[in-house]
Design an enzyme around this catalytic site. Structure first.
Site, PDB file in Angstrom:
ATOM      1  N   ASP A   1      -2.359  64.691 -11.765  1.00 52.76           N
ATOM      2  CA  ASP A   1      -2.558  63.568 -12.680  1.00 52.76           C
ATOM      3  C   ASP A   1      -2.059  63.950 -14.069  1.00 52.76           C
ATOM      4  O   ASP A   1      -2.012  65.137 -14.413  1.00 52.76           O
ATOM      5  CB  ASP A   1      -4.048  63.213 -12.776  1.00 52.76           C
ATOM      6  CG  ASP A   1      -4.617  62.781 -11.435  1.00 52.76           C
ATOM      7  OD1 ASP A   1      -3.839  62.304 -10.594  1.00 52.76           O
ATOM      8  OD2 ASP A   1      -5.843  62.921 -11.253  1.00 52.76           O
TER       9      ASP A   1
HETATM   10  N1  URA Z   1      -7.277  65.911  -7.752  1.00 53.16           N
HETATM   11  C1  URA Z   1      -7.332  65.043  -8.780  1.00 53.16           C
HETATM   12  O1  URA Z   1      -8.251  64.257  -8.886  1.00 53.16           O
HETATM   13  N2  URA Z   1      -6.330  65.080  -9.683  1.00 53.16           N
HETATM   14  C2  URA Z   1      -5.313  65.948  -9.640  1.00 53.16           C
HETATM   15  O2  URA Z   1      -4.441  65.944 -10.516  1.00 53.16           O
HETATM   16  C3  URA Z   1      -5.264  66.853  -8.560  1.00 53.16           C
HETATM   17  C4  URA Z   1      -6.260  66.815  -7.625  1.00 53.16           C
END
Ligand code: URA
Length: 234
Positions: free
Chosen positions: A103
């Site tokens: 993310d």
């Molecule tokens: N899980 C998440 O919620 N976000 C990420 O970026 C990676 C794994």
């Protein structure tokens, strides 16, 4: 391989642009400038220079980035900068892709490669590669939350509960969570399903490959054979 093909394969532009760079005297090897694009060069352990900047030849690019917050794992980002802004333009030209996505607000270990099979293998749900995250949680962690994460939590849209391989409280608000899948917002959703909330998320390890402590946020490095072996061994 001729010098034009070397530059082209490493992402220095179109064949025409690569020929022009060579003809303009911008390319050297071991201090000697080569003006002929057809010069045959041995690519084994080759390091060439373009405008005085050294570039090691890699048949395939395997790269690790220490991703900062505020960057999207997309070439065409919607609301933030792209992780490709942190990498030399040659990488985008030669078609490297993120190996799975983090993310925009997640930090830490991000792999990128132009090896399609490698990208596919490490993003395939069939290949259960452990990924270790450290989540800072809004509320203090408790045993019931850790047990729920280990036993499995049901996420919206998933047919069955998803369990963490490991869920350890490093401190009251610091959760070490290892998961095998790579589902959308997986860690945030799992932690929410267990009754807490992720405030910050950092990936420390993929397989047996750890984010190097000496690699600054926003910096990248090539992966060597030992790193790739570590990745597989995890
Ligand atoms: N899980 C998440 O919620 N976000 C990420 O970026 C990676 C794994």
């Amino acid at each position: 391989m001729n010098l034009e093909s070397v530059l082209f394969s490493q992402g220095f532009g179109s064949r025409r642009q690569c020929r022009a760079m060579i003809a303009d005297g911008r390319v050297s090897i071991d201090g000697a400038t080569f003006n002929d694009a057809d010069t045959d060069v041995d690519t084994k352990a080759l390091v060439f220079e373009v405008d005085g900047t050294a570039w090691p030849y890699h048949e395939r690019a395997y790269v690790l980035l220490n991703k900062p917050a505020g960057y999207e794992c997309s070439r065409d980002p919607q609301h933030h900068l792209s992780v490709f802004n942190l990498l030399p333009a040659q990488f985008a030209t030669r078609g490297i892709q993120c190996v799975g996505r983090l993310d925009q607000d997640t930090t830490g270990l991000l792999l990128l490669s132009d090896d399609g099979q490698f990208v596919h293998a490490y993003t395939s749900p069939k290949r259960k590669v452990p990924k270790l995250y450290v989540a800072t949680t809004r509320h203090p962690l408790d045993d019931a939350q850790l047990a729920a994460l280990r036993e499995g939590v049901l996420l919206h849209g998933e047919p069955k509960p998803i369990a963490a391989v490991a869920a350890i409280a490093r401190s009251a608000h610091e959760l070490e969570l290892t998961v095998l899948e790579g589902k959308y917002h997986q860690v945030k959703r799992m932690v929410a399903a267990a009754g807490n909330r992720v405030e910050a998320l950092h990936r420390e390890r993929v397989g047996g490959l750890a984010l190097p402590a000496a690699l600054a946020e926003g910096a990248w490095q090539w992966l060597d054979e030992a790193d790739l072996g570590a990745l597989r061994s995890g």
